[in-house]
Scaffold this active site. Structure first.
Site, PDB file in Angstrom:
ATOM      1  N   SER A 140       0.864  -1.176   0.000  1.00  0.00           N
ATOM      2  CA  SER A 140       0.000   0.000   0.000  1.00  0.00           C
ATOM      3  C   SER A 140       0.901   1.225   0.000  1.00  0.00           C
ATOM      4  O   SER A 140       1.711   1.398   0.912  1.00  0.00           O
ATOM      5  CB  SER A 140      -0.886  -0.022   1.249  1.00  0.00           C
ATOM      6  OG  SER A 140      -1.642   1.163   1.338  1.00  0.00           O
ATOM      7  N   LYS A 150      -1.064  -1.108  -4.460  1.00  0.00           N
ATOM      8  CA  LYS A 150      -2.238  -0.301  -4.109  1.00  0.00           C
ATOM      9  C   LYS A 150      -1.765   1.118  -3.888  1.00  0.00           C
ATOM     10  O   LYS A 150      -0.772   1.343  -3.201  1.00  0.00           O
ATOM     11  CB  LYS A 150      -2.864  -0.873  -2.839  1.00  0.00           C
ATOM     12  CG  LYS A 150      -3.780   0.059  -2.065  1.00  0.00           C
ATOM     13  CD  LYS A 150      -4.518  -0.725  -0.979  1.00  0.00           C
ATOM     14  CE  LYS A 150      -4.659   0.077   0.300  1.00  0.00           C
ATOM     15  NZ  LYS A 150      -5.357  -0.698   1.357  1.00  0.00           N
ATOM     16  N   ASP A 169      -7.164   2.932  -3.208  1.00  0.00           N
ATOM     17  CA  ASP A 169      -7.898   2.978  -1.932  1.00  0.00           C
ATOM     18  C   ASP A 169      -8.218   4.432  -1.603  1.00  0.00           C
ATOM     19  O   ASP A 169      -7.320   5.252  -1.436  1.00  0.00           O
ATOM     20  CB  ASP A 169      -7.042   2.354  -0.823  1.00  0.00           C
ATOM     21  CG  ASP A 169      -7.764   2.243   0.515  1.00  0.00           C
ATOM     22  OD1 ASP A 169      -8.932   2.689   0.610  1.00  0.00           O
ATOM     23  OD2 ASP A 169      -7.162   1.728   1.475  1.00  0.00           O
ATOM     24  N   GLU A 209     -11.035   0.552  -3.408  1.00  0.00           N
ATOM     25  CA  GLU A 209     -11.328   0.238  -2.014  1.00  0.00           C
ATOM     26  C   GLU A 209     -12.022   1.412  -1.332  1.00  0.00           C
ATOM     27  O   GLU A 209     -11.575   2.554  -1.432  1.00  0.00           O
ATOM     28  CB  GLU A 209      -9.999  -0.098  -1.323  1.00  0.00           C
ATOM     29  CG  GLU A 209     -10.109  -0.581   0.105  1.00  0.00           C
ATOM     30  CD  GLU A 209      -8.747  -0.981   0.670  1.00  0.00           C
ATOM     31  OE1 GLU A 209      -7.812  -1.216  -0.128  1.00  0.00           O
ATOM     32  OE2 GLU A 209      -8.611  -1.037   1.894  1.00  0.00           O
ATOM     33  N   ASP A 225     -13.766  -1.900   2.977  1.00  0.00           N
ATOM     34  CA  ASP A 225     -12.834  -1.926   4.109  1.00  0.00           C
ATOM     35  C   ASP A 225     -13.555  -1.384   5.345  1.00  0.00           C
ATOM     36  O   ASP A 225     -14.193  -2.145   6.081  1.00  0.00           O
ATOM     37  CB  ASP A 225     -11.577  -1.106   3.743  1.00  0.00           C
ATOM     38  CG  ASP A 225     -10.573  -0.948   4.882  1.00  0.00           C
ATOM     39  OD1 ASP A 225     -10.844  -1.407   6.007  1.00  0.00           O
ATOM     40  OD2 ASP A 225      -9.487  -0.337   4.665  1.00  0.00           O
ATOM     41  N   LYS A 269      -9.569  -6.785   8.135  1.00  0.00           N
ATOM     42  CA  LYS A 269      -8.551  -6.351   9.088  1.00  0.00           C
ATOM     43  C   LYS A 269      -8.923  -6.925  10.443  1.00  0.00           C
ATOM     44  O   LYS A 269     -10.041  -6.738  10.916  1.00  0.00           O
ATOM     45  CB  LYS A 269      -8.485  -4.820   9.161  1.00  0.00           C
ATOM     46  CG  LYS A 269      -7.894  -4.187   7.910  1.00  0.00           C
ATOM     47  CD  LYS A 269      -7.819  -2.691   8.025  1.00  0.00           C
ATOM     48  CE  LYS A 269      -7.237  -2.096   6.746  1.00  0.00           C
ATOM     49  NZ  LYS A 269      -7.442  -0.632   6.674  1.00  0.00           N
ATOM     50  N   GLY A 305      -3.942  -3.948   6.211  1.00  0.00           N
ATOM     51  CA  GLY A 305      -2.926  -3.611   7.209  1.00  0.00           C
ATOM     52  C   GLY A 305      -3.237  -2.275   7.853  1.00  0.00           C
ATOM     53  O   GLY A 305      -4.014  -1.475   7.319  1.00  0.00           O
TER      54      GLY A 305
HETATM   55  O1  OSB Z   1      -7.231   1.814   4.459  1.00  0.00           O
HETATM   56  O2  OSB Z   1      -6.014   0.100   4.228  1.00  0.00           O
HETATM   57  C1  OSB Z   1      -6.206   1.227   4.734  1.00  0.00           C
HETATM   58  C2  OSB Z   1      -3.130   2.291   6.721  1.00  0.00           C
HETATM   59  C3  OSB Z   1      -3.727   2.970   7.754  1.00  0.00           C
HETATM   60  C4  OSB Z   1      -5.084   3.107   7.765  1.00  0.00           C
HETATM   61  C5  OSB Z   1      -5.864   2.562   6.758  1.00  0.00           C
HETATM   62  C6  OSB Z   1      -5.282   1.852   5.730  1.00  0.00           C
HETATM   63  C7  OSB Z   1      -3.882   1.757   5.696  1.00  0.00           C
HETATM   64  C8  OSB Z   1      -3.161   1.121   4.610  1.00  0.00           C
HETATM   65  C9  OSB Z   1      -1.780   0.633   4.928  1.00  0.00           C
HETATM   66  O3  OSB Z   1      -3.555   1.055   3.468  1.00  0.00           O
HETATM   67  C10 OSB Z   1      -1.648  -0.828   4.929  1.00  0.00           C
HETATM   68  C11 OSB Z   1      -0.300  -1.211   5.496  1.00  0.00           C
HETATM   69  O4  OSB Z   1       0.663  -1.157   4.741  1.00  0.00           O
HETATM   70  O5  OSB Z   1      -0.236  -1.567   6.690  1.00  0.00           O
HETATM   71 MG    MG Z   2      -8.377   0.696   3.098  1.00  0.00          MG
END
Ligand code: OSB
Ligand code: MG
Length: 371
Positions: A138, A164, A191, A216, A241, A265, A293
């Protein structure tokens, strides 16, 4: 065999990120993370509370999580006989919300149960459908599109299977067009973290031409009906999500076709039992899931790896190498990614990595034990 939690230790860590992480709701430079250690019969299980430092992804945040844990969760967990880790979540069901705080404790109890049985956590939760977890990354919003292109290039060279990128109004169509021009074949997704409304449907439909794997959470964090309406207008699959907090939500969302993919998650749904239940609902609907994550330190990361070995986690997740986040992680070895873009499951009892206690102590800014 029933057991009782005799002591819980909360630790608050402060760990700077190697690179800032920006989403549509803001930029993070450093994480404040609560770790939960539950102890029973000379063994400890570990969990990580995955909320952010501010209540911007969802309503939880580190300071609030500490208080909920101290005043509401731990009194219900300590010195109460538990039949199994699967029964732990029910002890805090009377608390509305705060799923990440509750989930951190629940996950610690699963880790403890795995250690009591001498088995890896993935086995304890009934996972292990694959030995290697497919990984994506991400990538946050950058200062320039060139910065983004360089980052994508680096991650693809490291072997990651999908990219992503975070989007928001103004960092979306033109940005993705540039990314696609440079990386025409890459598995790519976006996302939005709830940055749009249904009034932006045409703008989001303009992304259809870029062959994204999914978009997302484009709409509000607590919204599924608008997502269903939007999905009907998009070719690109919507991945949910923020708005999926339980198996019940997942069932409702899939029934009304609010999306075609779910990001699971662990913290967002309150722990392993509910994560498994969301996974099962999706599977019954023929909907693939992947593991999201929350910029976790090593323990949360290891828990995600175990979760992502459940059978219906068929898409590459956001679980990636420790070094993408931390100069040094709190576990040994650190989480590493193969040149194939996978993480290999470990077979040690519990979450499968050693805690680097000396380093953990050096990043601990607050600590309190309850018994
Ligand atoms: O929306 O997936 C998300 C990080 C913090 C809050 C929300 C999100 C995220 C990420 C990071 O996309 C995912 C990671 O690399 O841990
Ligand atoms: Mg997300």
């Amino acid at each position: 065999m029933a057991f009782e939690i005799e002591r819980v230790t909360l630790r608050r860590l402060r760990m700077p990120l190697v690179h800032f992480f920006e989403t549509s709701f803001g930029r993070t430079y450093s994480r404040d993370i609560i770790l939960v250690e539950v102890s029973s019969g000379g063994l400890s299980g570990w969990g990580e509370v995955t909320c952010g430092e501010n209540p911007f992804y969802n309503e939880e945040w580190t300071d609030g999580a500490w208080l909920i844990l101290r005043d509401y969760v731990l009194p219900r967990i300590l010195h109460h006989p538990l039949d199994s880790a699967a029964s732990a979540g029910a002890r805090t069901k009377h608390i509305r919300g705060h799923l990440m705080a509750r989930g951190g404790v629940e996950a610690a109890i699963w880790d403890l149960e795995a250690r009591r049985n001498g088995v890896p956590l993935w086995k304890q939760i009934g996972a292990g459908a694959r030995r290697e977890i497919p990984c994506g990354v991400s990538i946050g919003i950058q200062d320039t599109v060139d910065d983004l292109l360089v980052k994508i290039d680096t991650e693809l060279r490291a072997g990651y299977q999908r990219i992503k990128i975070k989007i928001k109004p103004g960092w979306d169509i033109d940005t993705i067009r540039e990314v696609r021009r440079r990386f025409p074949e890459t598995l790519l997704m976006a996302d939005a973290n709830s940055a749009y409304t249904l009034a932006d449907a045409d703008r989001l439909a303009a992304l259809d031409e870029f062959n994204l794997m999914m978009i997302e959470q484009p709409l509000a964090h607590d919204e599924i009906i608008d997502h269903a309406e939007l999905q009907a207008r998009l070719r690109t699959p919507i991945c949910l999500d923020e708005c999926i907090r339980s198996a019940h939500h997942a069932g409702q969302a899939l029934r009304i076709k609010a999306g075609r993919i779910i990001n699971i998650k662990l913290g967002r749904v309150g722990g392993f039992s509910e994560a498994r239940a969301v996974h099962d609902v999706a599977q019954r609907h023929g909907i693939p899931v992947w593991c999201g994550g929350m910029l976790e330190a090593g323990i949360g990361r290891a828990h995600n790896i175990a979760l992502a070995s459940l059978v219906n986690f068929t898409l590459p997740g956001d679980v990636s190498a420790s070094k993408r986040y931390w100069k040094r992680d709190i576990i040994r070895p650190e989480v590493e990614v193969t040149a194939r873009g996978t993480i290999v499951l470990h077979d040690e009892p519990g979450f499968g990595y050693e805690i680097d206690h000396e380093f953990l102590d050096s990043v601990t800014v607050q600590r309190e034990s309850f018994n």
